[in-house]
Enzyme design. Structure first.
Site, PDB file in Angstrom:
ATOM      1  N   GLU A 219     -12.118 -16.278  56.448  1.00 56.97           N
ATOM      2  CA  GLU A 219     -12.533 -15.015  57.058  1.00 56.97           C
ATOM      3  C   GLU A 219     -13.953 -14.663  56.610  1.00 56.97           C
ATOM      4  O   GLU A 219     -14.203 -14.513  55.406  1.00 56.97           O
ATOM      5  CB  GLU A 219     -11.590 -13.881  56.663  1.00 56.97           C
ATOM      6  CG  GLU A 219     -10.197 -13.986  57.239  1.00 56.97           C
ATOM      7  CD  GLU A 219      -9.321 -12.803  56.869  1.00 56.97           C
ATOM      8  OE1 GLU A 219      -8.471 -12.428  57.678  1.00 56.97           O
ATOM      9  OE2 GLU A 219      -9.492 -12.241  55.766  1.00 56.97           O
ATOM     10  N   CYS A 220     -14.865 -14.527  57.544  1.00 54.24           N
ATOM     11  CA  CYS A 220     -16.233 -14.083  57.296  1.00 54.24           C
ATOM     12  C   CYS A 220     -16.915 -14.974  56.259  1.00 54.24           C
ATOM     13  O   CYS A 220     -17.422 -16.035  56.601  1.00 54.24           O
ATOM     14  CB  CYS A 220     -16.256 -12.614  56.896  1.00 54.24           C
ATOM     15  SG  CYS A 220     -17.876 -11.829  57.088  1.00 54.24           S
ATOM     16  N   GLY A 221     -16.936 -14.598  55.000  1.00 53.72           N
ATOM     17  CA  GLY A 221     -17.508 -15.476  53.983  1.00 53.72           C
ATOM     18  C   GLY A 221     -16.811 -16.818  53.943  1.00 53.72           C
ATOM     19  O   GLY A 221     -17.438 -17.845  53.668  1.00 53.72           O
TER      20      GLY A 221
ATOM     21  N   THR B  59     -13.003 -17.188  61.154  1.00 56.43           N
ATOM     22  CA  THR B  59     -13.338 -16.019  61.964  1.00 56.43           C
ATOM     23  C   THR B  59     -14.292 -15.116  61.203  1.00 56.43           C
ATOM     24  O   THR B  59     -14.326 -15.111  59.971  1.00 56.43           O
ATOM     25  CB  THR B  59     -12.089 -15.190  62.319  1.00 56.43           C
ATOM     26  OG1 THR B  59     -11.620 -14.517  61.143  1.00 56.43           O
ATOM     27  CG2 THR B  59     -10.983 -16.060  62.879  1.00 56.43           C
TER      28      THR B  59
ATOM     29  N   LEU C  36     -15.523 -18.313  56.593  1.00 50.22           N
ATOM     30  CA  LEU C  36     -16.113 -19.022  57.730  1.00 50.22           C
ATOM     31  C   LEU C  36     -17.450 -19.630  57.341  1.00 50.22           C
ATOM     32  O   LEU C  36     -17.749 -20.794  57.671  1.00 50.22           O
ATOM     33  CB  LEU C  36     -16.293 -18.050  58.899  1.00 50.22           C
ATOM     34  CG  LEU C  36     -17.267 -18.451  60.018  1.00 50.22           C
ATOM     35  CD1 LEU C  36     -16.759 -19.673  60.765  1.00 50.22           C
ATOM     36  CD2 LEU C  36     -17.475 -17.291  60.983  1.00 50.22           C
TER      37      LEU C  36
END
Length: 434
Positions: A316-318, A416, A320
């Site tokens: 998630e975010c980091g 994501t 990704l």
């Protein structure tokens, strides 16, 4: 567990410091304090936890629904729960006012009183009167005056407040009652905590008895507020990255994973290799601040090999960013895991900040085909993706990777920009896929 919402008149008025001072005041009065944060933020709760020693709960109706939000409130344990608001009281379609109304908790306004006295009372009165114009019933009961001196300054504020608005004390204007800021918000609670002696000094000016008198409990949630496990506990092992590069994890998410599997924490930025596991969860955080350490450590190489062999990986975010081909920070490019076909670059401005809704294009690690999942995104990076990149989600609301899609996918890896909460059921589906 009685509760109070500490809401700001605007962003930047000092809600977090005020919340911490009120926490300390209740603790000094012999109370056990639970804390929570309205909205999807990870950083402010880390400061709550640094002061109380207990997890701070996330209260967000977009992420959890109303019943799920009530369930998260009641997962806390204490005599009183202090809920820090987000932005200004009425700002946003998922606002602090909505959270307070759903929980039926009284609202205490945190007002920046640095340059005002009677104007503080006028501001509070306006916020109370505005409540009558909103669909939600918001009960504004009084103020805490931030950056207020004693003597004439304090007296002027107290005396100007009309009947029905109570003065609950002040937070003095001290330089050590501050938290440094950077991109994504404040510094993390563990790295830049507010000094204990400063909180003790501020707590002396808080009216604990008055706050205790107005606090009240929310309704109890219904019996089905948590997503039921598909098949109960498993013997699966989920490796969860937990270090300064991967900090953004909701307490309910870790609790849900522990109910379903064995959670094995590891610290990629500190040199840990990927442990033996059946699946990997890489939360968000600050991989850009630890890009060299991540690139030089063993975990990303091992992760690339295991992902190619079909190990389920959720980032998630980091997470990704760490799964991408590369990460460019301040003109220097660092090699990442190379699992997902993207090159990520840090930017000076935020690229996305919103609640998001994603619809699965086909079956994904976290959602069935055609299903939707709600989350939140906030990032200062952009991803340039390869022409043959595959996406798991269409964006219904938000920005995602390219404005239309989110969820880069390769092998059984999903990355994501959206952070999701355990109440979405996404982590149950992830465990079921192992």
């Amino acid at each position: 567990m009685d509760g109070i919402v500490l809401a700001g008149t605007a962003s930047g008025v000092g809600k977090t410091v005020a919340t911490l001072a009120v926490c300390r005041a209740f603790e000094r009065a012999g109370r056990t304090v639970a804390t929570a944060k309205a909205g999807p933020d990870f950083i402010d709760p880390s400061h709550h936890a640094a002061v109380t020693g207990r997890p701070s709960r996330t209260l967000d109706p977009w992420l959890s629904g109303d019943d799920g939000m009530l369930g998260n409130y009641w997962r806390g344990a204490g005599d009183v729960c202090l809920v820090e608001g987000m932005m200004g009281l009425y700002d946003g379609d998922v606002s602090t006012a909505r959270v307070a109304a759903t929980l039926d908790l009284p609202v205490v306004l945190v007002v920046d009183a640095n340059t005002g006295m009677e104007s503080v009372a006028a501001t509070a009165l306006g916020f109370r009167e505005y409540a009558a114009r909103t669909p939600s019933e918001v009960d504004v009961v009084g103020v805490v005056a931030n950056r207020a001196h004693g003597g004439r300054h304090e007296a002027g504020i107290r005396e100007a407040l009309p009947d029905g608005l109570q003065y609950f004390g002040r937070i003095p204007p001290r330089e050590d009652l501050s938290i440094p800021e950077r991109h994504l918000g404040l510094h993390w609670g563990g790295e830049s905590p507010v000094p204990a002696d400063a909180l003790d000094a501020a707590a002396e000016h808080v009216d604990v008895a008055g706050l205790r008198e107005v606090a009240r409990p929310p309704p109890r949630p219904g019996p089905d507020v948590a997503p039921p496990p598909s098949s109960g506990p498993t013997r699966k092992r989920v490796a969860v990255a937990r270090d300064d590069a991967f900090r953004f994890v909701y307490p309910a998410t870790l609790e849900r994973l522990r109910e379903r599997a064995t959670v094995v924490p590891f610290a990629p930025a500190d040199g840990d290799d990927l442990p033996d596991c059946d699946g990997v969860y890489l939360p968000g955080g600050y991989p850009e601040n630890h890009a060299a350490a991540l690139s030089g450590g063993p975990a990303l190489d091992t992760l690339a090999d295991r992902a190619a062999d079909g190990l389920p990986v959720l980032g998630e975010c980091g997470g990704l960013m760490a799964l991408a081909e590369s990460l460019a920070v301040a003109g220097e490019t660092h090699e990442m895991a190379g699992v997902l076909p993207a090159d990520v670059e840090m930017t000076d401005r935020p690229q996305a900040l919103d609640h998001v809704e994603l619809r699965a294009r086909s079956g994904a690690l976290t959602t069935r085909s055609g299903g939707t999942v709600r989350g939140h995104e906030f990032h200062y990076s952009r991803a340039a993706v390869a022409g043959d990149a595959r996406f798991a989600f269409d964006v219904v609301r938000g920005h995602g990777v390219d404005g239309e899609h989110d969820g880069l996918t390769e092998h059984r890896t999903l990355g994501t920009y959206a952070h999701v909460h355990a109440d979405s059921g996404a982590f149950d589906r992830f465990v079921d896929s192992l």
